[in-house]
Design an enzyme around this catalytic site. Structure first.
Site, PDB file in Angstrom:
ATOM      1  N   ARG A 245       0.809  -1.213   0.000  1.00 24.02           N
ATOM      2  CA  ARG A 245       0.000   0.000   0.000  1.00 24.02           C
ATOM      3  C   ARG A 245       0.847   1.271   0.000  1.00 24.02           C
ATOM      4  O   ARG A 245       0.383   2.333  -0.403  1.00 24.02           O
ATOM      5  CB  ARG A 245      -0.917   0.003   1.220  1.00 24.02           C
ATOM      6  CG  ARG A 245      -1.883  -1.167   1.246  1.00 24.02           C
ATOM      7  CD  ARG A 245      -2.821  -1.117   2.433  1.00 24.02           C
ATOM      8  NE  ARG A 245      -3.739   0.013   2.336  1.00 24.02           N
ATOM      9  CZ  ARG A 245      -4.762   0.207   3.172  1.00 24.02           C
ATOM     10  NH1 ARG A 245      -4.970  -0.652   4.154  1.00 24.02           N
ATOM     11  NH2 ARG A 245      -5.546   1.250   3.042  1.00 24.02           N
TER      12      ARG A 245
ATOM     13  N   LYS B  46       2.835 -19.830   5.985  1.00 24.29           N
ATOM     14  CA  LYS B  46       2.014 -20.320   7.084  1.00 24.29           C
ATOM     15  C   LYS B  46       1.568 -19.110   7.930  1.00 24.29           C
ATOM     16  O   LYS B  46       2.213 -18.048   7.865  1.00 24.29           O
ATOM     17  CB  LYS B  46       2.806 -21.332   7.911  1.00 24.29           C
ATOM     18  CG  LYS B  46       3.994 -20.724   8.662  1.00 24.29           C
ATOM     19  CD  LYS B  46       3.988 -21.181  10.093  1.00 24.29           C
ATOM     20  CE  LYS B  46       5.089 -20.543  10.890  1.00 24.29           C
ATOM     21  NZ  LYS B  46       4.669 -20.059  12.183  1.00 24.29           N
TER      22      LYS B  46
ATOM     23  N   HIS C   2       9.416 -23.057   5.977  1.00 27.60           N
ATOM     24  CA  HIS C   2      10.854 -22.844   5.829  1.00 27.60           C
ATOM     25  C   HIS C   2      11.674 -23.901   6.567  1.00 27.60           C
ATOM     26  O   HIS C   2      12.840 -24.117   6.238  1.00 27.60           O
ATOM     27  CB  HIS C   2      11.237 -21.430   6.291  1.00 27.60           C
ATOM     28  CG  HIS C   2      11.223 -21.224   7.774  1.00 27.60           C
ATOM     29  ND1 HIS C   2      10.100 -20.803   8.452  1.00 27.60           N
ATOM     30  CD2 HIS C   2      12.192 -21.382   8.705  1.00 27.60           C
ATOM     31  CE1 HIS C   2      10.381 -20.714   9.735  1.00 27.60           C
ATOM     32  NE2 HIS C   2      11.646 -21.054   9.926  1.00 27.60           N
TER      33      HIS C   2
ATOM     34  N   LYS D  88      15.544 -26.274   5.380  1.00 25.78           N
ATOM     35  CA  LYS D  88      16.821 -26.308   6.101  1.00 25.78           C
ATOM     36  C   LYS D  88      17.619 -27.541   5.680  1.00 25.78           C
ATOM     37  O   LYS D  88      17.073 -28.618   5.483  1.00 25.78           O
ATOM     38  CB  LYS D  88      16.567 -26.306   7.612  1.00 25.78           C
ATOM     39  CG  LYS D  88      15.965 -24.990   8.120  1.00 25.78           C
ATOM     40  CD  LYS D  88      15.745 -25.044   9.615  1.00 25.78           C
ATOM     41  CE  LYS D  88      15.125 -23.742  10.125  1.00 25.78           C
ATOM     42  NZ  LYS D  88      16.050 -22.613  10.012  1.00 25.78           N
TER      43      LYS D  88
ATOM     44  N   GLU E 233      13.358 -21.643  21.472  1.00 26.44           N
ATOM     45  CA  GLU E 233      13.836 -20.281  21.206  1.00 26.44           C
ATOM     46  C   GLU E 233      14.242 -19.640  22.525  1.00 26.44           C
ATOM     47  O   GLU E 233      13.534 -19.778  23.526  1.00 26.44           O
ATOM     48  CB  GLU E 233      12.745 -19.434  20.550  1.00 26.44           C
ATOM     49  CG  GLU E 233      12.372 -19.871  19.146  1.00 26.44           C
ATOM     50  CD  GLU E 233      13.396 -19.441  18.105  1.00 26.44           C
ATOM     51  OE1 GLU E 233      14.290 -18.647  18.448  1.00 26.44           O
ATOM     52  OE2 GLU E 233      13.292 -19.915  16.954  1.00 26.44           O
TER      53      GLU E 233
ATOM     54  N   ASP F 132       1.670 -22.186  16.038  1.00 24.26           N
ATOM     55  CA  ASP F 132       2.809 -21.508  15.423  1.00 24.26           C
ATOM     56  C   ASP F 132       3.930 -22.464  15.063  1.00 24.26           C
ATOM     57  O   ASP F 132       4.629 -22.242  14.065  1.00 24.26           O
ATOM     58  CB  ASP F 132       3.342 -20.432  16.375  1.00 24.26           C
ATOM     59  CG  ASP F 132       4.381 -19.539  15.721  1.00 24.26           C
ATOM     60  OD1 ASP F 132       4.077 -18.964  14.655  1.00 24.26           O
ATOM     61  OD2 ASP F 132       5.483 -19.417  16.273  1.00 24.26           O
TER      62      ASP F 132
ATOM     63  N   HIS G 211       5.661 -26.759  11.392  1.00 22.14           N
ATOM     64  CA  HIS G 211       7.085 -27.092  11.361  1.00 22.14           C
ATOM     65  C   HIS G 211       7.409 -28.467  11.937  1.00 22.14           C
ATOM     66  O   HIS G 211       8.003 -29.314  11.269  1.00 22.14           O
ATOM     67  CB  HIS G 211       7.892 -26.049  12.148  1.00 22.14           C
ATOM     68  CG  HIS G 211       7.801 -24.665  11.608  1.00 22.14           C
ATOM     69  ND1 HIS G 211       7.700 -24.389  10.262  1.00 22.14           N
ATOM     70  CD2 HIS G 211       7.813 -23.457  12.229  1.00 22.14           C
ATOM     71  CE1 HIS G 211       7.641 -23.075  10.090  1.00 22.14           C
ATOM     72  NE2 HIS G 211       7.709 -22.500  11.265  1.00 22.14           N
TER      73      HIS G 211
ATOM     74  N   LYS H   7       9.099 -20.637  23.891  1.00 23.39           N
ATOM     75  CA  LYS H   7       9.749 -19.330  23.850  1.00 23.39           C
ATOM     76  C   LYS H   7      10.463 -19.081  25.170  1.00 23.39           C
ATOM     77  O   LYS H   7      10.120 -19.640  26.203  1.00 23.39           O
ATOM     78  CB  LYS H   7       8.707 -18.227  23.626  1.00 23.39           C
ATOM     79  CG  LYS H   7       8.025 -18.257  22.262  1.00 23.39           C
ATOM     80  CD  LYS H   7       8.937 -17.723  21.185  1.00 23.39           C
ATOM     81  CE  LYS H   7       8.192 -17.519  19.876  1.00 23.39           C
ATOM     82  NZ  LYS H   7       9.089 -17.036  18.812  1.00 23.39           N
TER      83      LYS H   7
END
Length: 522
Positions: free
Chosen positions: A60, A175, A205, A209, A243, A262, A267, A367
């Site tokens: 935009r 995704k 993704h 890998k 993570e 997520d 994944h 996380k």
């Protein structure tokens, strides 16, 4: 650094792609800047893009072609990893970058895009091949596809066969593929009204890998481990995607998504399918994806009472990571103060087939954990008789019998493979001690591994869908996680239940302990 062809991949001429235009919806977004444009530039540096290659960015924000090129150059220079930036090459590459401002909710945008693509095809000789990349909000996927179709941009020109080398159109979708099973099915239905399924590339993704791809080579390219790859020799499998960071400004998104959607639905279940699938008859896109789909459909779908025993949610609170204090999830911007969203999941899955019956697959993701690590740990069964004495480790008392063998496939941060086995310690007596045999991609091959987006973009341009997710695979993985989502939606959890910088809630350890297992600490 010079951009002379002699300094690049000597096989580049065998790997060039057909001419095409990549249309990026959401071209001013973070993904384009951090991943897509650096990956495309790197493919150009490798000599893998045809002279008739172009990019049309669409968002935009009002911007000229030159302004877009300047912004993309800044991004490439900033986010290009382990690669040189060649000014001369960039100047040549940037000649194929174009920009168009538009609202994806306005049908006129797609009519203008059709005119823009016709002009680009004329000037860049792209052959009419188009790869649409949807780097937008998931709610816009179906409307964008329908807008493309209404402007007659979704199908090859009359006379060209779908997927033919003469002319093609394909679409890449990021995704998440839906928010639950019902929305995933609705999205697939709307997409397939516009594009053939063979032209829809659902990108994950993780599958790009190197180590995930190497699982296939490791299993099916060697005669050592495949005979052991079954319930007789493998006791259990652990798959970890941890993570060390929190949600880092993405609190509003994560508030709606959660760790199960997520990470696990896409994944990590795809990684599990790659680890556990049967050998394919050929290494072709359909054959490999058929086997991954069969595996996903073989995963036991839990009932409510089984969810309680085999799936643990967690949410991080205040703690320390890397010596620094970090806030809890509920203190993050965009997160509700009483949020019930999980930032950690540990789950036990079983595969109902002859190869894996009774073998638990433990998957965890979280996380704000002690370190960033993604790995697969294959735990082999112990020797049938404890003959030798095992040396004490980490202050524990010595025990009889060697520790079980362990095969570790490291996905990130250091890609490689380790095999842990027992060896006699030097000296008198027959005391065993675990040792490791390590393979590291960087040191073994002495060359840079391509990023996941380089691999996946290259595959999409040449029409190889092996590493992309198919409709039936998406729906099969949603069927696995849907009962967990449904059960958790009826519960109120006492969050937070693990401190930042730790490996998750105690309930996750208890889940494994019930079967006599413990989590590996990477």
């Amino acid at each position: 650094m010079s951009s002379e062809p002699s300094l690049r991949d000597p096989l580049r001429f065998n790997r060039k792609t057909p001419p095409c235009t990549v249309v990026i919806f959401g071209a001013n977004g973070d993904l384009t800047k951090r991943k897509l444009m650096p990956a495309l530039y790197r493919l150009a540096w490798e000599g893998r893009l045809a002279p008739g290659f172009a990019v049309v960015g669409l968002s935009r924000t009002a911007m000229s072609d030159e302004q877009f090129r300047d912004h993309m150059r800044e991004s490439v220079e900033k986010f290009l990893e382990d690669s040189p930036f060649d000014t001369a090459l960039w100047n040549s590459f940037a000649q194929g970058l174009f920009y168009m401002a538009g609202d994806v909710g306005d049908q006129n945008t797609y009519q203008r895009l059709a005119g823009c693509l016709a002009e680009v095809e004329k000037n860049r000789q792209t052959g009419g091949n188009i790869l649409f990349y949807l780097s937008t909000q998931p709610s816009q996927y179906a409307p964008i596809a329908e807008g493309i179709g209404a402007a007659n941009l979704a199908k090859p020109a009359e006379g060209a066969q779908p997927g033919s080398a003469k002319q093609w159109t394909r679409i890449i979708i990021e995704k998440p593929f839906g928010h639950d099973l019902a929305s995933a099915r609705e999205l697939n239905t709307r997409l397939q009204k516009v594009f053939d399924e063979s032209a829809i590339y659902r990108i994950d993704h993780y599958l790009g890998k190197e180590t995930v791809q190497n699982i296939l080579a490791f299993r099916f390219g060697n005669g050592i481990f495949e005979p052991l790859w079954n319930r007789r020799y493998i006791e259990h499998v652990q798959i970890t995607g941890a993570e060390s960071i929190g949600v880092e400004g993405r609190g509003a998104y994560y508030q709606e998504a959660g760790a199960l959607r997520d990470m696990i639905q896409n994944h990590l279940l795809q990684v599990m399918a790659t680890v556990a699938m049967e050998p394919s008859a050929t290494f072709s896109a359909d054959a490999v994806r058929d086997e991954r789909a069969k595996l996903l459909r073989s995963i036991h779908v839990m009932k409510a009472e089984q969810v309680r025993e085999n799936a643990v949610p967690g949410q991080y609170g205040f703690g320390r990571v890397g010596g620094e204090e970090v806030p809890g999830f509920r203190e993050e911007k965009g997160v509700k103060p009483d949020s019930q969203t999980e930032t950690f999941v540990a789950a036990t899955f079983f595969v109902e087939n002859w190869r894996w019956a009774g073998v638990p697959f433990y998957i965890r993701t979280g996380k704000s954990m002690p370190k960033r690590v993604s790995e697969i740990a294959i735990h082999f069964r112990s020797a049938p008789l404890a003959v030798f004495h095992k040396e004490a480790e980490d202050g524990d008392a010595a025990t009889n019998g060697p520790v079980p063998n362990l095969l570790i496939l490291r996905i990130q941060p250091e890609e490689g493979i380790s095999l842990k086995f027992n060896s006699k310690r030097p000296g008198a007596g027959m005391t065993l001690r675990p040792v490791s045999m390590d393979f590291n991609y960087g040191s073994s091959f002495g060359e840079r591994s391509p990023s996941a987006y380089e691999t996946l973009l290259l595959d999409a341009i040449i029409g190889d869908a092996t590493l992309y997710t198919r409709q039936d695979m998406v729906e099969a993985s949603w069927q696995v996680v849907q009962p967990i989502l449904d059960y958790w939606s009826t519960r109120k959890f006492t969050f937070p239940n693990y401190a930042s910088g730790t490996w998750g809630p105690a309930e996750a350890d208890a889940m494994l302990a019930r079967r006599g297992h413990t989590w590996r600490r990477p």
